[in-house]
Enzyme design. Sequence first.
Site, short mmCIF file in Angstrom:
data_model
loop_
_atom_site.label_atom_id
_atom_site.label_comp_id
_atom_site.label_asym_id
_atom_site.label_seq_id
_atom_site.Cartn_x
_atom_site.Cartn_y
_atom_site.Cartn_z
N LEU A 245 -6.12 6.78 2.48
CA LEU A 245 -5.61 8.15 2.59
C LEU A 245 -6.62 9.06 3.28
CD1 LEU A 245 -3.86 7.32 -0.40
CD2 LEU A 245 -2.87 9.36 0.60
N VAL B 163 -9.21 1.11 -2.73
CA VAL B 163 -8.75 0.87 -1.36
C VAL B 163 -7.84 2.00 -0.90
CG1 VAL B 163 -7.47 -0.69 0.15
CG2 VAL B 163 -8.98 -1.63 -1.60
N CYS B 164 -6.97 2.45 -1.77
CA CYS B 164 -6.04 3.53 -1.43
C CYS B 164 -6.79 4.80 -1.04
CB CYS B 164 -5.12 3.83 -2.60
SG CYS B 164 -4.11 2.45 -3.13
N THR B 165 -7.87 5.08 -1.75
CA THR B 165 -8.65 6.29 -1.45
C THR B 165 -9.21 6.23 -0.03
OG1 THR B 165 -9.20 6.54 -3.79
CG2 THR B 165 -10.61 7.70 -2.20
#
Length: 222
Positions: free
Chosen positions: A52, A47-49
Amino acid sequence: MSDKALNIGDQFPNFEAETNEGKIDFYEWMGNSWAILFSHPSDYTPVCTTELARVASLVPEFLKRGVKPIALSCDTVESHQGWIEDIKSFGKLRSFDYPIIADDKRELAVKLNMLDKDELNADGIPLTCRAVFIIDEKKKLRLSILYPATTGRNFDEILRVIDSLKLTQTKSVATPADWKPGTDCMILPTVKTEDISELFPNGAVCVAVPSGKSYLRFAPQP
């Protein structure tokens, strides 16, 4: 260190940190701009990828609004540098133009109360939640949103909120539910009826309600 929650209007604490762009003093890095600080549980997470990469594509939109983006993830600068290549590949990005704070000791996550106590890592330690802090040029916290680690953020909504904050800071209006830039705003209750024509020369409408109170006053965005 403190785990006391920050409230809107509080002075946002200054800090020094290592990032993929070098060491920063947060206040000096901000300068006279606003900032959006958003946190992540760790590098190389799915999810973070996506988040960002999305922010990297939106950097021009943030800068157009006078807001500098900065991320935080609980890993090292070296880890960030490798992860950024994955982010660029996923987002089909030519460059990655904002810093990621290295908070591998989780000091800032604790200080800024950015922990999700319902989501634990393999060691049973709470993950960093997906916090969003919007800080103005006076270093005051203007908005705080805490998402659980499992839910990705909607950055279109965050841009909409910034547009509302910027507008309502200088004009005598509030923004109604689902407002979008360019649509009608609501006249503040503090504005006297006799002052409306001067402040809102493009006209205003008062919506009648059963109470008979004249508080639902709309006007074109000033």
